[in-house]
Design an enzyme around this catalytic site. Sequence first.
Site, PDB file in Angstrom:
ATOM      1  N   LYS A 126      16.527   0.774 -24.422  1.00  0.00           N
ATOM      2  CA  LYS A 126      17.891   0.652 -24.951  1.00  0.00           C
ATOM      3  C   LYS A 126      17.948   1.252 -26.361  1.00  0.00           C
ATOM      4  CE  LYS A 126      18.421  -3.211 -21.888  1.00  0.00           C
ATOM      5  NZ  LYS A 126      19.041  -4.465 -21.554  1.00  0.00           N
TER       6      LYS A 126
ATOM      7  N   HIS B  82      23.879   1.897 -15.849  1.00  0.00           N
ATOM      8  CA  HIS B  82      23.431   0.604 -16.359  1.00  0.00           C
ATOM      9  C   HIS B  82      24.651  -0.262 -16.706  1.00  0.00           C
ATOM     10  CE1 HIS B  82      21.656  -2.431 -18.925  1.00  0.00           C
ATOM     11  NE2 HIS B  82      20.496  -2.129 -18.364  1.00  0.00           N
TER      12      HIS B  82
ATOM     13  N   SER C 272      15.559  -9.788 -17.159  1.00  0.00           N
ATOM     14  CA  SER C 272      14.616 -10.794 -17.684  1.00  0.00           C
ATOM     15  C   SER C 272      13.273 -10.811 -16.954  1.00  0.00           C
ATOM     16  CB  SER C 272      15.253 -12.180 -17.702  1.00  0.00           C
ATOM     17  OG  SER C 272      16.392 -12.174 -18.541  1.00  0.00           O
TER      18      SER C 272
ATOM     19  N   ASN D 262      13.085   0.196 -20.163  1.00  0.00           N
ATOM     20  CA  ASN D 262      14.342   0.672 -20.747  1.00  0.00           C
ATOM     21  C   ASN D 262      14.399   0.134 -22.171  1.00  0.00           C
ATOM     22  OD1 ASN D 262      16.975   1.170 -21.472  1.00  0.00           O
ATOM     23  ND2 ASN D 262      17.887  -0.230 -19.970  1.00  0.00           N
TER      24      ASN D 262
ATOM     25  N   GLY E  86      18.847  -9.485 -20.313  1.00  0.00           N
ATOM     26  CA  GLY E  86      18.731  -9.862 -21.719  1.00  0.00           C
ATOM     27  C   GLY E  86      19.018 -11.326 -21.997  1.00  0.00           C
TER      28      GLY E  86
ATOM     29  N   GLU F   1      25.317  -2.148 -19.108  1.00  0.00           N
ATOM     30  CA  GLU F   1      25.792  -2.061 -20.494  1.00  0.00           C
ATOM     31  C   GLU F   1      26.675  -0.830 -20.681  1.00  0.00           C
ATOM     32  OE1 GLU F   1      21.920  -2.372 -22.257  1.00  0.00           O
ATOM     33  OE2 GLU F   1      21.847  -4.454 -21.597  1.00  0.00           O
TER      34      GLU F   1
ATOM     35  N   GLU G  10      20.296  -5.049 -10.751  1.00  0.00           N
ATOM     36  CA  GLU G  10      20.240  -5.810 -11.996  1.00  0.00           C
ATOM     37  C   GLU G  10      21.468  -6.707 -12.106  1.00  0.00           C
ATOM     38  OE1 GLU G  10      17.599  -3.656 -15.076  1.00  0.00           O
ATOM     39  OE2 GLU G  10      19.627  -2.921 -15.297  1.00  0.00           O
TER      40      GLU G  10
HETATM   41  P1  PGA Z   1      16.043  -7.205 -19.753  1.00  0.00           P
HETATM   42  O1  PGA Z   1      16.921  -5.910 -19.465  1.00  0.00           O
HETATM   43  O2  PGA Z   1      14.709  -7.020 -19.123  1.00  0.00           O
HETATM   44  O3  PGA Z   1      15.992  -7.308 -21.252  1.00  0.00           O
HETATM   45  O4  PGA Z   1      16.786  -8.361 -19.132  1.00  0.00           O
HETATM   46  C1  PGA Z   1      16.821  -5.236 -18.232  1.00  0.00           C
HETATM   47  C2  PGA Z   1      17.689  -4.009 -18.237  1.00  0.00           C
HETATM   48  O5  PGA Z   1      18.750  -4.023 -18.877  1.00  0.00           O
HETATM   49  O6  PGA Z   1      17.334  -2.978 -17.626  1.00  0.00           O
END
Ligand code: PGA
Length: 248
Positions: free
Chosen positions: A7, A91, A208, A5, A168, A93, A162
Amino acid sequence: MLAGNWKMHKTIAEGKQFINEFLPLVTNETTKDIVLCPTFTSLHVLSNELKGTNVELGAQNVFWEEKGAYTGEISPVMLKDVGCNWVIIGHSERRTVLAENDLTINRKLKAALDTELIPIFCVGETLQERENNRALEVVKEQLTNGLKDLDIKQNGIVIAYEPVWAIGTGINASCTDAQEMIGYIREYLGKIFNEDFAKTIRILYGGSVKPENIAEFMNKEDIDGALVGGASLTPDTFADIVRFDKNV
Ligand code: PGA
């Protein structure tokens, strides 16, 4: 299944450069589904770059109507048209920054399934919810509402667990905690649909994920793959994650 992803990262030129470096590193990984989810603006060009390769294209969001007066939105048909087979829906976010909720997520899941796009449906609790021992309850509610009245069997769906606090942050969930939640999700999917069908649904861990921890997650009984954010932005690093079984 290993999905990246991106983003809101990478111009078209940067995406092309990634793909040129990434493809040779994963050409032998033909038994895994490898999916890249770039921004909307890169989909068309990258779709052409990925044609005939073992890497597939996904989008990061979708609207639920097919067409009409919905300024700024992109329909499932348009995503299919540009070469996407997959789409990330719900997601965290988008839930927190863009005010998406279970109702809109349910509509998006339905629209994606109707168009034969495979949704990567994200669920997960916040740190506060985990600390208050509400993680299971929160994820159960997201599943119940998100999957309401959906006929999944026709095309398939992927669930991504997640935990919001792991996204992140560099702080991944322990593989024991991830397995516990993902095992629970599978059991609950068995109740919503049926047990045999639930066994066939792929459930990913996200938050992560990096080359150093991917193998541990993949060794867990119920974890079928990973949704990777930050570590999917660098070709070598994401290729190391895809080849997790070659590095151990
Ligand atoms: P990350 O994000 O691997 O940077 O923690 C995962 C995601 O948001 O799908």
